[in-house]
Design an enzyme around this catalytic site. Structure first.
Site, short mmCIF file in Angstrom:
data_model
loop_
_atom_site.label_atom_id
_atom_site.label_comp_id
_atom_site.label_asym_id
_atom_site.label_seq_id
_atom_site.Cartn_x
_atom_site.Cartn_y
_atom_site.Cartn_z
N SER A 80 0.83 -1.15 0.13
CA SER A 80 -0.02 -0.16 0.02
C SER A 80 0.91 1.27 0.04
CB SER A 80 -0.92 0.02 1.52
OG SER A 80 -0.24 0.23 2.57
N CYS A 81 0.37 2.25 -0.56
CA CYS A 81 0.82 3.55 -0.41
C CYS A 81 -0.10 4.62 -0.20
CB CYS A 81 1.61 3.79 -1.64
SG CYS A 81 0.91 3.83 -3.36
N LEU A 82 -0.01 5.86 -0.81
CA LEU A 82 -0.95 6.96 -0.35
C LEU A 82 -1.98 7.17 -1.34
CD1 LEU A 82 -1.48 9.13 1.96
CD2 LEU A 82 -0.35 10.51 0.28
N GLY A 84 -1.75 4.71 -4.51
CA GLY A 84 -1.88 3.72 -5.65
C GLY A 84 -0.76 3.41 -6.55
N SER A 87 2.46 1.54 -4.76
CA SER A 87 1.91 0.27 -4.66
C SER A 87 2.06 -0.83 -5.92
CB SER A 87 0.78 0.11 -3.75
OG SER A 87 -0.29 0.48 -4.37
#
Length: 100
Positions: A80-82, A84, A87
């Protein structure tokens, strides 16, 4: 396991459901983002810039660095990231190293 031919994405609820199983959740945001926006419970933080190196570490080194058992290439992993973008890159990196 992942579907081939497309990048699977998860909703918040799907991620919550998955986290009740034995899935490793890797947050690829930068450390300052974790400090600013908060840590996702039961995730480990490996910034995207470190990920390729981390996934190729010796398992003992990985455990020492990230306080977590290194995933096997067949283990379920969620990135996950902020927004997408990172990720998706992380998923590409992992798959290029033979993770399924």
């Amino acid at each position: 396991s992942l579907c081939s031919g497309g990048v699977p994405s998860l909703s918040y609820q799907e991620l919550k459901d998955l986290k009740t199983t034995n899935v490793l959740h890797i947050d690829v945001r930068e450390r300052w983002e974790i400090d600013k926006f908060g840590k996702i419970p039961a995730s480990i933080n490996i910034p995207l810039g470190e990920l390729m190196e981390a996934l190729q570490m010796d398992p003992a080194e990985f455990k020492e660095q990230y306080n977590q058992k290194m995933p096997a290439k067949s283990d379920p992993v969620v990135f996950s990231c902020l927004a997408g973008t990172r990720s998706k890159q992380a998923l590409g990196f992992a798959m290029s190293l033979g993770f399924s």
